[in-house]
Design a protein around this motif. Structure first.
Motif, PDB file in Angstrom:
ATOM      1  N   ARG A 170       0.841  -1.205   0.000  1.00 29.56           N
ATOM      2  CA  ARG A 170       0.000   0.000   0.000  1.00 29.56           C
ATOM      3  C   ARG A 170       0.874   1.252   0.000  1.00 29.56           C
ATOM      4  N   ALA A 171       1.930   1.201   0.745  1.00 28.03           N
ATOM      5  CA  ALA A 171       2.839   2.347   0.792  1.00 28.03           C
ATOM      6  C   ALA A 171       3.454   2.592  -0.577  1.00 28.03           C
ATOM      7  N   ARG A 172       3.835   1.488  -1.234  1.00 26.81           N
ATOM      8  CA  ARG A 172       4.416   1.635  -2.576  1.00 26.81           C
ATOM      9  C   ARG A 172       3.387   2.206  -3.542  1.00 26.81           C
ATOM     10  N   TRP A 173       2.162   1.702  -3.439  1.00 31.31           N
ATOM     11  CA  TRP A 173       1.102   2.171  -4.332  1.00 31.31           C
ATOM     12  C   TRP A 173       0.881   3.666  -4.111  1.00 31.31           C
ATOM     13  N   LYS A 174       0.899   4.057  -2.875  1.00 32.17           N
ATOM     14  CA  LYS A 174       0.651   5.460  -2.572  1.00 32.17           C
ATOM     15  C   LYS A 174       1.762   6.348  -3.124  1.00 32.17           C
ATOM     16  N   THR A 175       2.968   5.860  -2.999  1.00 34.38           N
ATOM     17  CA  THR A 175       4.089   6.619  -3.544  1.00 34.38           C
ATOM     18  C   THR A 175       3.935   6.799  -5.049  1.00 34.38           C
ATOM     19  N   LYS A 176       3.598   5.698  -5.720  1.00 40.12           N
ATOM     20  CA  LYS A 176       3.389   5.782  -7.165  1.00 40.12           C
ATOM     21  C   LYS A 176       2.250   6.750  -7.481  1.00 40.12           C
ATOM     22  N   GLN A 177       1.196   6.654  -6.701  1.00 42.65           N
ATOM     23  CA  GLN A 177       0.045   7.505  -6.931  1.00 42.65           C
ATOM     24  C   GLN A 177       0.412   8.971  -6.740  1.00 42.65           C
ATOM     25  N   LEU A 178       1.232   9.226  -5.748  1.00 45.77           N
ATOM     26  CA  LEU A 178       1.688  10.591  -5.515  1.00 45.77           C
ATOM     27  C   LEU A 178       2.456  11.118  -6.718  1.00 45.77           C
ATOM     28  N   GLU A 179       3.282  10.251  -7.269  1.00 48.36           N
ATOM     29  CA  GLU A 179       4.047  10.660  -8.437  1.00 48.36           C
ATOM     30  C   GLU A 179       3.119  10.976  -9.598  1.00 48.36           C
ATOM     31  N   ASP A 189      -0.070  11.838  -9.420  1.00 49.37           N
ATOM     32  CA  ASP A 189      -0.822  13.053  -9.116  1.00 49.37           C
ATOM     33  C   ASP A 189       0.037  14.295  -9.318  1.00 49.37           C
ATOM     34  N   TYR A 190       1.293  14.160  -8.948  1.00 51.41           N
ATOM     35  CA  TYR A 190       2.196  15.286  -9.133  1.00 51.41           C
ATOM     36  C   TYR A 190       2.310  15.634 -10.608  1.00 51.41           C
ATOM     37  N   ASP A 191       2.461  14.622 -11.439  1.00 51.19           N
ATOM     38  CA  ASP A 191       2.568  14.869 -12.872  1.00 51.19           C
ATOM     39  C   ASP A 191       1.315  15.542 -13.414  1.00 51.19           C
ATOM     40  N   VAL A 192       0.169  15.055 -12.974  1.00 52.69           N
ATOM     41  CA  VAL A 192      -1.091  15.639 -13.442  1.00 52.69           C
ATOM     42  C   VAL A 192      -1.181  17.103 -13.029  1.00 52.69           C
ATOM     43  N   LEU A 193      -0.889  17.355 -11.765  1.00 57.38           N
ATOM     44  CA  LEU A 193      -0.960  18.729 -11.274  1.00 57.38           C
ATOM     45  C   LEU A 193       0.041  19.623 -11.992  1.00 57.38           C
ATOM     46  N   GLN A 238      -6.013  16.975   0.461  1.00 59.62           N
ATOM     47  CA  GLN A 238      -5.354  16.020  -0.422  1.00 59.62           C
ATOM     48  C   GLN A 238      -5.426  14.604   0.102  1.00 59.62           C
ATOM     49  N   SER A 239      -5.528  14.489   1.371  1.00 61.41           N
ATOM     50  CA  SER A 239      -5.517  13.140   1.917  1.00 61.41           C
ATOM     51  C   SER A 239      -6.676  12.325   1.379  1.00 61.41           C
ATOM     52  N   ALA A 240      -7.745  13.041   1.048  1.00 60.33           N
ATOM     53  CA  ALA A 240      -8.904  12.319   0.535  1.00 60.33           C
ATOM     54  C   ALA A 240      -8.594  11.663  -0.802  1.00 60.33           C
ATOM     55  N   LEU A 241      -7.649  12.260  -1.509  1.00 64.06           N
ATOM     56  CA  LEU A 241      -7.321  11.712  -2.820  1.00 64.06           C
ATOM     57  C   LEU A 241      -6.665  10.354  -2.706  1.00 64.06           C
ATOM     58  N   TRP A 242      -5.983  10.146  -1.622  1.00 66.78           N
ATOM     59  CA  TRP A 242      -5.186   8.926  -1.518  1.00 66.78           C
ATOM     60  C   TRP A 242      -5.753   7.936  -0.529  1.00 66.78           C
ATOM     61  N   SER A 243      -6.870   8.304  -0.005  1.00 61.28           N
ATOM     62  CA  SER A 243      -7.451   7.357   0.921  1.00 61.28           C
ATOM     63  C   SER A 243      -8.022   6.188   0.154  1.00 61.28           C
ATOM     64  N   TRP A 244      -8.092   5.074   0.821  1.00 62.63           N
ATOM     65  CA  TRP A 244      -8.566   3.878   0.164  1.00 62.63           C
ATOM     66  C   TRP A 244     -10.070   3.778   0.267  1.00 62.63           C
ATOM     67  N   PRO A 245     -10.713   3.685  -0.847  1.00 63.22           N
ATOM     68  CA  PRO A 245     -12.139   3.441  -0.773  1.00 63.22           C
ATOM     69  C   PRO A 245     -12.399   2.060  -0.198  1.00 63.22           C
ATOM     70  N   ASP A 246     -13.498   1.923   0.478  1.00 67.14           N
ATOM     71  CA  ASP A 246     -13.823   0.636   1.046  1.00 67.14           C
ATOM     72  C   ASP A 246     -14.016  -0.383  -0.059  1.00 67.14           C
ATOM     73  N   HIS A 247     -13.435  -1.510   0.149  1.00 68.23           N
ATOM     74  CA  HIS A 247     -13.552  -2.604  -0.811  1.00 68.23           C
ATOM     75  C   HIS A 247     -13.305  -2.095  -2.219  1.00 68.23           C
ATOM     76  N   HIS A 248     -12.296  -1.345  -2.320  1.00 67.12           N
ATOM     77  CA  HIS A 248     -12.001  -0.694  -3.583  1.00 67.12           C
ATOM     78  C   HIS A 248     -11.558  -1.725  -4.610  1.00 67.12           C
ATOM     79  N   HIS A 249     -11.460  -1.271  -5.787  1.00 64.57           N
ATOM     80  CA  HIS A 249     -10.757  -1.975  -6.840  1.00 64.57           C
ATOM     81  C   HIS A 249     -10.099  -0.892  -7.646  1.00 64.57           C
ATOM     82  N   PHE A 250      -8.792  -0.882  -7.614  1.00 64.00           N
ATOM     83  CA  PHE A 250      -8.137   0.237  -8.269  1.00 64.00           C
ATOM     84  C   PHE A 250      -7.172  -0.213  -9.328  1.00 64.00           C
TER      85      PHE A 250
END
Length: 286
Positions: A134-143, A145-149, A273-285
């Motif tokens: 999850r930590a790795r996924w979040k790091t990737k996601q941050l990257e 999101d950064y690119d998009v922004l 911003q934290s909402a962007l990276w929070s895990w939806p319940d029973h997500h599928h991402f």
DNA sequence: ACTGTCAACACGTGGT
DNA sequence: ACCACGTGTTGACAGT
């Protein structure tokens, strides 16, 4: 219990032990191999011996690989026990974990136990893997999101520059217009004094507003303004023009705005911003 | 030797 | 109090 990858191990372990997984895709997994071959698998799994970590290290020479006596036997979450070396999970274990992670990044207790049994890992190892994943996924996601922004920022910056350029042109037109029609403007001011000046103490401001209106009307039809204000409808333009002589109406002073939209402001405008990276319940991402 | 990745840990936090 | 989780860190290991 015997944990995989040289986690806890017993000194009286049968050398002909066979580990069987419960999942179908374990076919060909090194885990199904006899212990002897486990000790000589590829670099992905069961790698060489290294000093045991910290205070929990007790050496058990000869047993350094994944050994699973009985999945139900001992899956305690105790820390490292005897002769344990920090080892990487083998490729099939990782594949299976990855597949499970795609199904859901949250690890329910039941699934944790099943995975642990199937992969010959301690439940704690499975939990830790998910945590790290999850930590790795979040790091990737941050990257990402950064690119998009960053791209959004560049686009807005470009738009802002275009607006400023356009504003400069308009101002030049105003000056030119004033130079040629000074007398007309004076007359116009006299005519409009009754309607506007009594609402404002600043007559020069009204002057500017009127002249701006004139310029807009004369040189920039609404359809040319719209590209810079995509959210404004033609009807809005008319309304703006109609209201422009009111003292409470302030023309947007684009030229006085910060020349560049601050990236931090852009971030701030996105709210929590934290909402962007929070895990939806029973997500599928993905 | 240096660096990146990963498993495992420690610690703080929030939910129950 | 207990548990699961997020976060930061550590140490092992592999690739260069």
């Amino acid at each position: 219990m015997m944990a995989c990858n040289g986690m806890a191990s017993s000194s009286s372990f049968p050398s002909n032990f066979m580990f069987h997984t419960e999942t179908p895709y374990e076919e060909g997994n090194q885990l199904t191999a006899p212990l002897g071959s486990l000790l000589h698998t590829g670099p992905q799994d069961l790698r060489g011996v290294a000093p045991v970590m910290g205070k929990r290290s007790i050496s058990f020479p000869g047993i350094e690989s994944c050994e699973e006596m009985n999945a139900d036997d001992d899956l305690s979450d105790d820390g490292w026990q005897a002769g344990e070396k920090k080892k990487r999970l083998n490729i099939e274990q990782v594949r299976t974990l990855e597949r499970n992670f795609e199904l859901g990044n949250k690890l329910e207790p039941e699934r944790k136990m099943q995975l642990a049994r199937a992969l010959g890992l301690r439940p704690r190892q499975v939990a830790i893997w998910f945590q790290n994943r999850r930590a790795r996924w979040k790091t990737k996601q941050l990257e990402k999101d950064y690119d998009v922004l960053k791209r959004q920022f560049e686009a807005i910056k470009t738009e802002n520059e275009a607006l400023q350029s356009q504003n400069k042109k308009l101002r030049a037109e105003i000056l030119a217009f004033r130079g040629t029609e000074t007398s007309d403007m004076i007359n116009l001011n006299k005519e409009t004094e009754g309607s506007c000046s009594n609402r404002s103490e600043n007559s020069s401001e009204i002057n500017i507003d009127i002249s701006r209106t004139s310029v807009i009307e004369s040189s920039l039809p609404p359809h040319q303004i719209l590209p810079y204000f995509p959210s404004i409808r033609p009807a809005d333009i008319n309304q703006l023009l109609h209201n422009s002589c009111k003292p409470e109406f302030q023309c947007a002073k684009v030229e006085n705005e910060a020349p560049e939209v601050s990236f931090s402001n852009l971030l701030g405008s996105m709210g929590d911003q934290s909402a962007l990276w929070s895990w939806p319940d029973h997500h599928h991402f993905h």
